[in-house]
Design a protein around this motif. Structure first.
Motif, short mmCIF file in Angstrom:
data_model
loop_
_atom_site.label_atom_id
_atom_site.label_comp_id
_atom_site.label_asym_id
_atom_site.label_seq_id
_atom_site.Cartn_x
_atom_site.Cartn_y
_atom_site.Cartn_z
N ASN A 411 -19.50 -10.75 -0.59
CA ASN A 411 -18.51 -11.30 -0.33
C ASN A 411 -18.66 -12.81 -0.36
O ASN A 411 -19.56 -13.37 -0.10
CB ASN A 411 -18.00 -11.02 1.17
CG ASN A 411 -17.79 -9.52 1.51
OD1 ASN A 411 -17.57 -8.77 0.47
ND2 ASN A 411 -17.73 -9.08 2.87
N GLY A 412 -17.64 -13.60 -1.00
CA GLY A 412 -17.74 -15.00 -1.20
C GLY A 412 -16.43 -15.83 -0.95
O GLY A 412 -15.37 -15.40 -0.89
N LEU A 413 -16.75 -17.26 -0.35
CA LEU A 413 -15.93 -17.93 -0.29
C LEU A 413 -15.91 -19.43 -1.15
O LEU A 413 -16.89 -19.81 -1.28
CB LEU A 413 -15.99 -18.59 1.29
CG LEU A 413 -15.47 -17.42 2.38
CD1 LEU A 413 -15.64 -18.29 3.81
CD2 LEU A 413 -13.98 -17.41 2.28
N TYR A 414 -14.98 -19.75 -1.75
CA TYR A 414 -14.97 -21.03 -2.64
C TYR A 414 -14.07 -21.92 -1.60
O TYR A 414 -12.80 -21.70 -1.42
CB TYR A 414 -14.16 -20.92 -3.79
CG TYR A 414 -14.95 -20.32 -4.68
CD1 TYR A 414 -15.63 -21.02 -5.75
CD2 TYR A 414 -15.23 -18.85 -4.73
CE1 TYR A 414 -16.64 -20.24 -6.70
CE2 TYR A 414 -15.90 -18.02 -5.70
CZ TYR A 414 -16.69 -18.91 -6.75
OH TYR A 414 -17.34 -18.23 -7.80
N LEU A 415 -14.56 -22.98 -0.99
CA LEU A 415 -13.85 -23.97 -0.18
C LEU A 415 -14.05 -25.44 -0.65
O LEU A 415 -15.04 -25.82 -1.20
CB LEU A 415 -14.32 -23.95 1.11
CG LEU A 415 -14.58 -22.83 2.06
CD1 LEU A 415 -15.23 -22.88 3.28
CD2 LEU A 415 -13.16 -22.13 2.33
N PHE A 630 -6.10 -18.64 0.08
CA PHE A 630 -6.56 -17.52 0.99
C PHE A 630 -5.79 -17.76 2.46
O PHE A 630 -5.55 -16.81 3.03
CB PHE A 630 -8.08 -17.56 1.19
CG PHE A 630 -8.51 -16.35 1.83
CD1 PHE A 630 -8.08 -15.25 1.66
CD2 PHE A 630 -9.56 -16.82 2.92
CE1 PHE A 630 -8.75 -14.01 2.29
CE2 PHE A 630 -9.90 -15.59 3.71
CZ PHE A 630 -9.53 -14.39 3.49
N HIS A 631 -5.65 -19.02 2.80
CA HIS A 631 -4.99 -19.41 4.02
C HIS A 631 -3.60 -18.85 4.21
O HIS A 631 -3.33 -18.51 5.20
CB HIS A 631 -4.93 -21.07 4.37
CG HIS A 631 -4.38 -21.82 3.33
ND1 HIS A 631 -4.85 -22.12 2.12
CD2 HIS A 631 -3.29 -22.43 3.32
CE1 HIS A 631 -3.95 -22.96 1.52
NE2 HIS A 631 -3.15 -23.11 2.18
N ASN A 663 -7.61 -25.64 2.24
CA ASN A 663 -7.48 -26.29 3.89
C ASN A 663 -8.27 -25.55 4.69
O ASN A 663 -7.84 -24.40 5.29
CB ASN A 663 -5.92 -25.93 3.86
CG ASN A 663 -5.48 -26.87 5.06
OD1 ASN A 663 -6.15 -26.96 6.10
ND2 ASN A 663 -4.24 -27.35 5.13
N VAL A 664 -9.45 -26.30 4.88
CA VAL A 664 -10.30 -25.49 5.85
C VAL A 664 -9.92 -25.20 7.34
O VAL A 664 -9.96 -24.28 8.13
CB VAL A 664 -11.60 -26.05 5.88
CG1 VAL A 664 -12.85 -25.48 7.10
CG2 VAL A 664 -12.40 -25.98 4.48
N LYS A 665 -9.00 -26.15 7.68
CA LYS A 665 -8.57 -26.05 9.25
C LYS A 665 -7.47 -25.01 9.35
O LYS A 665 -7.69 -24.44 10.21
CB LYS A 665 -7.74 -27.53 9.34
CG LYS A 665 -8.73 -28.74 9.79
CD LYS A 665 -8.05 -29.65 10.22
CE LYS A 665 -7.26 -30.40 9.20
NZ LYS A 665 -7.96 -31.34 8.27
N ASP A 666 -6.70 -24.88 8.29
CA ASP A 666 -5.87 -23.71 8.27
C ASP A 666 -6.47 -22.34 8.49
O ASP A 666 -6.14 -21.34 9.06
CB ASP A 666 -4.86 -23.51 7.27
CG ASP A 666 -3.56 -24.63 7.46
OD1 ASP A 666 -3.65 -25.29 8.35
OD2 ASP A 666 -2.76 -24.74 6.41
N LEU A 696 -16.78 -27.76 8.97
CA LEU A 696 -17.82 -26.98 8.31
C LEU A 696 -19.48 -26.95 8.87
O LEU A 696 -20.18 -26.01 8.82
CB LEU A 696 -17.82 -27.03 6.97
CG LEU A 696 -16.61 -26.62 6.16
CD1 LEU A 696 -16.46 -27.07 4.94
CD2 LEU A 696 -16.60 -25.03 6.17
N ALA A 697 -19.73 -28.28 9.02
CA ALA A 697 -21.01 -28.69 9.52
C ALA A 697 -21.48 -27.94 11.07
O ALA A 697 -22.35 -27.35 11.10
CB ALA A 697 -21.23 -30.20 9.77
#
Length: 755
Positions: A411-415, A630-631, A663-666, A696-697
């Motif tokens: 499984n993968g994520l592109y952020l 994705f969000h 949108n990482v926060k969402d 993310l950190a």
């Protein structure tokens, strides 16, 4: 040299060699770097005074792409132009890898023994310990057999040669030539000059590192090894017996104390303060006392280190330039490179991966000061088989080739923020999957960005919208699939959740309503399951009409809610499927849908993805699924819970899912994301907004140095997480047909013909 990798050297010394890989040190956090340093110190302390060892770092200019393979076979089809362009890009990147330099790391250890039979079991035990100790550091290693060691030596004695190493043990009795003959250069050696030598057609210079600094930096060795030059860096290390070392240092302390007394006597005779001592004496006294304390109370040992550097180049001018560059690096860290005058032959022999040292220039070092030459830089990803291209390693400039299917979880994520190259990276992977494998590809595309690429790959683009001519029938079913789960039960479960979505309300469907729907579903599929009728799957309207026939008032309530989607204005899912769902590449576009319709469209899309993955798995085919924006898919609780199931379950059925979001926060606002992150071993992080970087950190444990690669970075630059490996990458994709298919930048689209 013996076939099992044992080499017999003069003086009754028998040696073996282990080749080891890199680990992430340069981009690791301070805590991780300290842990690696402490682990490397413990590794060095393993060797006792009866076990000399040699660390070798061999940089050779590659004359073939033997370590890299282009895995896209030529085919005569409609995609030859794309295939040719992609292969050309890969070959260019391979040629640029490491500036064409192969870097290898070896550790060679030896035991003195009277015979091979006596040495072999001791060497095997040490080899097992060395491999085990490296493994505890997270370092992959491989002992070399006799032929592999000879191949390394052949490479060292044939710089610049394109001639492959040809040797077999059967040649020795047949030809009468020994292992030395197999590695000797045909043009021979020339050691007649005091400061240079010739090996074959190449010029060489042997030097040693003169350590002047009281404190060393862990960057010294790394900067030398990163040079665009052919060289061999060798460290011969001999452990001093601990009792002998302490006794020697105590003797030096006594000598210094005696000198202090002499200086104080002189001071009294001359009539000045006896506490005023020469600065050098004060420094030596302090250093000797500190060294004695280190050896007695800390886990420090004393080593004798011989640090040599062999530069090789096709011309004398190039050689002198390379030596000058190395000397510049050494001076930056308060050291110096000194030529081994009239000892060029001894220097070259000592650099061979044999474990034999003929240079008698040694420097006493403690464990910590020896370990500061940390031999690790950055982990490489250069996998074979169906590995895909993911850019160039930003630290080593090596090509990154990785196979996601070999991860525990593919499984993968592109952020990445807007314009960071997120969808470009995913599309590049899609093209690579299409060209290098026979796998199927499914894309869920809320914005319609992937349609041009999918059409060029001969795929099916399905636009789900009220005015679209494309239709997917949510009642489609495949009853002939094997497996543990009943297709009818799975379809009933899907239709129950679809009705729950349609009916809505705080409590959703009541138990009686669920029972009625389940009864109707089985009745609607009865003829199809029994092989009666025309064999066509029913429509949503058939379920609606079956619900109207039921006596329960609950059935009327569900039927009334379904009416809008059957005979009402939102009836786009009440048609037979008229698109090719079996196409190798399928893209479902969900652009321009209202809130109610979008939820239902997503749910039907999810069912299609599940069904397609099951079918492909049944046929022995892997499926790559891409979910862009994705969000948006996580906003609804039902689709969010479905994706958690996808992430956990579909990988067992040969599915390689990828999710993209800016949108990482969402994304992290969804409770389900933790389950998704816990089941994700592949991640591409591109440029991030400041607030997202902090999130993310904390979530991923990214170090400050790693964060710099996703801070104000250019498009196509970022961090790649592959299992436990983290690599900073750069992808400069050349412009052409493929680039035009991948880009979404407005300035690029303006320049495209026909736009």
């Amino acid at each position: 040299m013996y076939p099992d990798g044992v080499c017999q050297l003069p003086g009754g010394l028998f040696t073996k060699t282990v080749e080891y890989e890199d680990i992430n040190y340069s981009v690791a956090s301070s805590e991780d770097q300290s842990a690696i340093f402490n682990g490397w110190s413990a590794f060095l302390n393993y060797f006792d005074s009866a076990l000399p060892f040699q660390l070798s770092f061999v940089n050779r200019r590659a004359h073939s792409a033997s370590r890299y393979k282009v895995n896209i076979p030529a085919q005569q089809d409609a995609y030859d132009s794309i295939r040719g362009e992609f292969v050309s890009m890969l070959k260019r990147q391979i040629a640029k890898s490491n500036n064409g330099i192969d870097r290898a790391k070896y550790i060679t250890f030896g035991v003195p023994a009277g015979s091979l039979g006596e040495a072999r079991p001791r060497l095997e035990r040490v080899e097992a310990d060395v491999v085990g100790n490296l493994h505890r550091l997270g370092v992959q290693s491989q002992p070399l057999d006799g032929r592999e060691r000879l191949a390394v030596l052949h490479g060292q004695t044939h710089p610049g040669s394109r001639e492959p190493f040809r040797f077999s043990w059967g040649d020795i009795p047949r030809t009468g030539l020994g292992t030395k003959d197999a590695i000797a250069p045909s043009e021979g050696f020339d050691f007649s000059q005091p400061r240079l030598f010739r090996v074959g057609r190449y010029w060489g210079a042997a030097s040693y590192l003169q350590i002047l600094a009281s404190e060393l930096s862990d960057k010294l060795l790394r900067e030398i090894l990163e040079l665009d030059a052919e060289l061999t860096v060798t460290m011969h290390i001999q452990t001093v017996d601990q009792l002998k070392a302490i006794k020697t240092i105590k003797g030096k302390v006594s000598d210094i104390d005696k000198m202090k007394v002499e200086e104080q006597k002189k001071a009294i005779r001359a009539g000045y303060d006896p506490d005023i001592l020469p600065p050098d004496l004060i420094t030596f006294s302090k250093d000797a006392a500190d060294l004695l304390a280190d050896l007695q109370s800390r886990n420090e040992r004393m080593f004798l280190l011989t640090f040599t550097i062999i530069n090789l180049a096709p011309t004398r001018q190039r050689l002198e330039n390379d030596v000058f560059t190395v000397n510049g690096i050494a001076q930056k860290y308060n050291c110096a490179i000194k030529r081994l005058d009239w000892q060029q032959e001894q220097g070259f022999v000592s650099s061979l991966v044999l474990g034999y040292n003929e240079v008698e220039i040694q420097r006493g070092m403690t464990t910590s000061s020896t370990a500061i030459f940390v031999p690790f830089m950055t982990r490489e990803l250069r996998m074979g088989g169906q590995a895909l291209y993911y850019g160039m390693n930003a630290l080593s400039h090596n090509i990154i080739m990785a196979d996601r299917k070999k991860l525990k979880s593919a499984n993968g994520l592109y952020l990445g923020s807007t314009g960071s190259g997120k969808s470009f990276s995913a599309k590049r992977e899609i093209i690579n999957v299409f060209l290098a494998t026979q796998d199927r590809i499914i894309i869920v595309d809320p914005m319609g960005e992937y349609a041009p690429l999918v059409r060029r790959l001969g795929g099916q683009v399905i636009e789900i919208a009220p005015d679209s001519p494309h239709h997917i029938n949510p009642m489609d079913i495949q009853l002939d699939l094997g497996g543990d789960e009943s297709p009818l039960s799975m379809k009933a479960d899907f239709l129950l959740s679809l009705c729950e979505l349609v009916v809505g309300g705080k409590d959703g469907l009541q138990p009686i309503e669920k029972t009625v729907i389940d009864r109707c579903v089985r009745q609607v599929y009865r003829e199809l399951a029994l092989g009666l009728g025309d064999g066509k799957p029913p429509l949503l309207q058939d379920l609606y009409e079956e619900l109207l026939r039921q006596p329960e008032p609950e059935a009327q309530r569900v039927a009334t809610a379904l009416e809008l989607y059957c005979t009402g204005s939102l009836n786009l899912f009440n048609h037979p499927t008229n698109v090719d769902l079996t196409s190798r590449v399928v893209c479902i576009v969900l652009k321009g849908l209202g809130e109610n319709l979008r939820k239902i469209a997503m749910h039907i899309t999810n069912d299609f993805v599940t069904s397609a993955v099951n079918t492909n798995f049944h046929n022995g085919i892997a499926t790559w699924c891409y979910f862009d924006e994705f969000h948006i898919l996580l906003r609804d609780a039902l689709t969010a819970s479905y994706f958690v199931a996808v992430w956990k379950m579909l990988r067992k059925k040969g599915c390689v899912p990828s999710a993209l979001t800016q949108n990482v926060k969402d994304l992290l606002a969804s409770r389900e994301i933790e389950a998704i992150l816990d089941n994700t071993d592949f991640m591409v992080l591109l440029a991030q907004a400041q607030s997202d970087r902090a999130i993310l950190a904390k979530q991923l444990g990214i170090s400050e140095h790693q964060l710099s690669y996703i801070t104000h970075s250019n498009p196509g630059e970022g961090l790649l997480f592959y299992g436990s490996t983290t690599i900073p990458f750069v992808d400069r994709f050349p412009k052409g047909e493929i680039y035009n298919l991948l880009t979404t930048r407005p300035e690029d689209l303006k320049n495209e013909p026909g736009t």
